[in-house]
Design an enzyme around this catalytic site. Structure first.
Site, PDB file in Angstrom:
ATOM      1  N   ASN A   1      -5.942  -9.405  -7.616  1.00  0.00           N
ATOM      2  CA  ASN A   1      -5.968 -10.335  -6.676  1.00  0.00           C
ATOM      3  C   ASN A   1      -7.356 -11.097  -6.390  1.00  0.00           C
ATOM      4  O   ASN A   1      -7.611 -12.103  -5.847  1.00  0.00           O
ATOM      5  CB  ASN A   1      -5.668  -9.463  -5.423  1.00  0.00           C
ATOM      6  CG  ASN A   1      -6.643  -8.181  -5.660  1.00  0.00           C
ATOM      7  OD1 ASN A   1      -6.314  -7.280  -6.487  1.00  0.00           O
ATOM      8  ND2 ASN A   1      -7.499  -7.821  -4.514  1.00  0.00           N
TER       9      ASN A   1
ATOM     10  N   SER B   1       4.903  -7.265  -1.471  1.00  0.00           N
ATOM     11  CA  SER B   1       4.419  -7.333   0.021  1.00  0.00           C
ATOM     12  C   SER B   1       5.113  -8.572   0.496  1.00  0.00           C
ATOM     13  O   SER B   1       5.066  -9.604  -0.015  1.00  0.00           O
ATOM     14  CB  SER B   1       2.807  -7.343  -0.056  1.00  0.00           C
ATOM     15  OG  SER B   1       2.509  -7.534   1.071  1.00  0.00           O
ATOM     16  N   GLY B   2       5.388  -8.412   1.908  1.00  0.00           N
ATOM     17  CA  GLY B   2       5.738  -9.570   2.708  1.00  0.00           C
ATOM     18  C   GLY B   2       4.821 -10.466   2.920  1.00  0.00           C
ATOM     19  O   GLY B   2       5.110 -12.005   2.905  1.00  0.00           O
ATOM     20  N   HIS B   3       3.845 -10.133   3.259  1.00  0.00           N
ATOM     21  CA  HIS B   3       2.912 -11.104   3.873  1.00  0.00           C
ATOM     22  C   HIS B   3       2.170 -12.024   2.883  1.00  0.00           C
ATOM     23  O   HIS B   3       1.144 -12.905   3.099  1.00  0.00           O
ATOM     24  CB  HIS B   3       1.777 -10.500   5.005  1.00  0.00           C
ATOM     25  CG  HIS B   3       0.765  -9.585   4.344  1.00  0.00           C
ATOM     26  ND1 HIS B   3      -0.631  -9.976   4.052  1.00  0.00           N
ATOM     27  CD2 HIS B   3       0.835  -8.440   3.789  1.00  0.00           C
ATOM     28  CE1 HIS B   3      -1.382  -9.033   3.657  1.00  0.00           C
ATOM     29  NE2 HIS B   3      -0.568  -7.993   3.518  1.00  0.00           N
TER      30      HIS B   3
ATOM     31  N   CYS C   1     -10.427  -6.416   1.376  1.00  0.00           N
ATOM     32  CA  CYS C   1     -10.762  -4.974   1.872  1.00  0.00           C
ATOM     33  C   CYS C   1     -12.117  -4.599   1.727  1.00  0.00           C
ATOM     34  O   CYS C   1     -12.688  -3.640   2.112  1.00  0.00           O
ATOM     35  CB  CYS C   1      -9.748  -3.998   1.012  1.00  0.00           C
ATOM     36  SG  CYS C   1      -7.954  -4.423   0.602  1.00  0.00           S
TER      37      CYS C   1
ATOM     38  N   THR D   1       0.886  -1.218  -0.071  1.00  0.00           N
ATOM     39  CA  THR D   1      -0.160  -0.083  -0.072  1.00  0.00           C
ATOM     40  C   THR D   1       0.849   1.199  -0.135  1.00  0.00           C
ATOM     41  O   THR D   1       0.669   2.209  -0.584  1.00  0.00           O
ATOM     42  CB  THR D   1      -0.893  -0.136   1.114  1.00  0.00           C
ATOM     43  OG1 THR D   1      -1.832  -1.349   1.114  1.00  0.00           O
ATOM     44  CG2 THR D   1      -1.818   1.064   1.275  1.00  0.00           C
TER      45      THR D   1
ATOM     46  N   GLN E   1       0.701 -10.016  -6.142  1.00  0.00           N
ATOM     47  CA  GLN E   1       0.023 -11.347  -6.284  1.00  0.00           C
ATOM     48  C   GLN E   1       0.832 -12.281  -7.343  1.00  0.00           C
ATOM     49  O   GLN E   1       0.749 -13.305  -7.097  1.00  0.00           O
ATOM     50  CB  GLN E   1      -1.521 -11.115  -6.719  1.00  0.00           C
ATOM     51  CG  GLN E   1      -2.334 -10.552  -5.862  1.00  0.00           C
ATOM     52  CD  GLN E   1      -2.631 -11.487  -4.393  1.00  0.00           C
ATOM     53  OE1 GLN E   1      -2.171 -12.412  -4.325  1.00  0.00           O
ATOM     54  NE2 GLN E   1      -3.146 -10.407  -3.356  1.00  0.00           N
TER      55      GLN E   1
END
Ligand SMILES: Cc1ncc(COP(=O)(O)O)c(C=O)c1O
Length: 390
Positions: free
Chosen positions: A153, A201-203, A327, A74, A181
């Site tokens: 996503n 993104s890490g997660h 989200c 983000t 993704q």
């Protein structure tokens, strides 16, 4: 997770135990500030540099210095939209698409509200940018910034990013892709592609939450999103989240080593899941069925049903899925992605995203297939006015 079945890996993934092991010393032994000039600080600085190399290696970057650590994709996306344009001519246009993640849609809408120029591309029935619309936008804009996600996503649809970037760069455009993704699911080498900016993104790759990166190709200027410190070569101020950076680096290393085998195994399970749902559930329709898609994602609409009702009945059985993107769940708004794809209204509200991952087993898929058809029948009973054959 006990006997639960988690099919929401596009939302987030569990941290790999090896990632936790790699992070642990940086909480209670190696806790120095990596900016400190002393030896203790230097030790930590070297570990952060090693993590930068691991991230760069996963995406095939030319140099580790092209990686800026951020708090997640983000922030990376906001940095691109808000701070790339501030270095450019005021008349610069942002070209993007209505199927992007909220982390691009939000800053793009904000830019538009402030009077900035945003060109929303037309998309095809799979949600990918329409090529004529893309060429047209390129011809009309002056050195635009383009931001298009690599893989969606919600649907798993893979956009033809190398082809689009090729066309864009010929016209002097700056090209950004949100590769959240795509990364760790399918391989790519950024150094071989004409892409200047990329978000990670890490997660989403079995690493920690609250960490990500922005890849900035050498020679590309991006103003820092956070100022007030020299960290990340003055490109992102603030003391680094060292344990998360170390974990992200380790997650990248693990992803690079297991990606091919994971993709093959997960793809087989995903195909089985799709096949079984489509034959056993009345009124089930696979979205973007003919598109190139990620190996782990299926977006299936259940004709004239309510996705939230299906989600809660699955939740009762401890089977965890998502409607649209995470989200947006909780709000009854239909998915902006499916709407932009022109999906018929009868298929808009009853869409469920199944996203598989490393821990998904054949038993998980079988358990879903055992409970889903009766849930769909039950939903139809509860909505008896619905004529399923119409
Ligand atoms: C395509 C895409 N972009 C951006 C994000 C936001 O990433 P983060 O949670 O790291 O801020 C997500 C997460 O859902 C995503 O799927």
């Amino acid at each position: 997770m006990g006997s639960s079945v988690y099919l929401d890996y596009n939302s987030t993934t569990p941290i790999d135990p090896e990632v936790i092991d790699a992070m642990m010393p940086f909480w209670h032994e190696k806790w120095a500030n990596p900016s400190s000039a002393h030896g203790f600080g230097n030790q930590v600085r070297r570990a952060v540099d090693r993590a930068r190399e691991q991230v760069a290696a996963l995406i095939g970057a030319e140099e580790p210095s092209e990686i800026i650590f951020t708090s997640g994709a983000t922030e990376s996306n906001n940095t691109v939209v808000q701070d790339t344009l501030s270095y450019s001519d005021k008349s610069t246009t942002l070209i993007t698409s209505p199927t992007e993640h909220a982390a691009i849609m939000g800053p793009a809408q904000q830019l538009e509200n402030k009077g900035g120029s945003v060109h929303w591309l037309a998309v095809d029935k799979n949600g990918s940018p329409d090529l004529n619309s893309f060429d047209d936008a390129l011809n009309r804009a002056n050195n635009p910034l383009i931001s298009l996600m690599w893989a969606n996503n919600e649907t798993g649809v893979i956009n033809p990013i190398p082809k689009l970037a090729e066309r864009a760069v010929e016209k002097g455009a700056l090209f950004h892709t949100d590769a959240v993704q795509m990364t760790g699911k399918l391989p790519f080498r950024i150094k071989d592609l004409p892409i200047q900016l990329l978000s990670l993104s890490g997660h989403k790759i079995y690493g920690p939450k609250g960490i990500g990166a922005l890849y900035v190709r050498r020679g590309t200027r991006v103003a820092p999103h956070l100022v007030g410190g020299h960290q990340e070569r003055a490109r992102r101020a603030g003391t680094e989240n060292v344990p998360a950076i170390i974990g992200f680096g380790k997650a990248c290393e693990l992803a690079a080593s297991s990606m091919d085998a994971d993709a093959t195994r997960i793809n087989r399970l995903r195909d089985q899941l799709e096949h079984d749902i489509l034959i056993s559930c009345k009124g089930a329709v696979l979205q973007a069925a003919d598109a190139e898609r990620l190996p782990n994602t299926s977006n299936i609409s259940f004709d004239r049903l309510d996705g939230e009702a299906i989600l809660f009945m699955l939740d009762d059985q401890q089977i965890y899925v998502s409607t649209g993107s995470a989200c947006e769940s909780g709000s009854l708004e239909a998915s902006h992605v499916l709407k932009a794809m022109g999906v018929e209204s009868r298929h808009l509200n009853g869409s469920i995203r199944f996203s598989l991952g490393k821990q998904t087993t054949e038993d998980d898929v079988n358990r879903l297939i055992a409970v889903l058809p009766p849930i769909i029948d039950r939903c139809r009973e509860l909505a008896p006015h619905i004529d399923t054959d119409a």
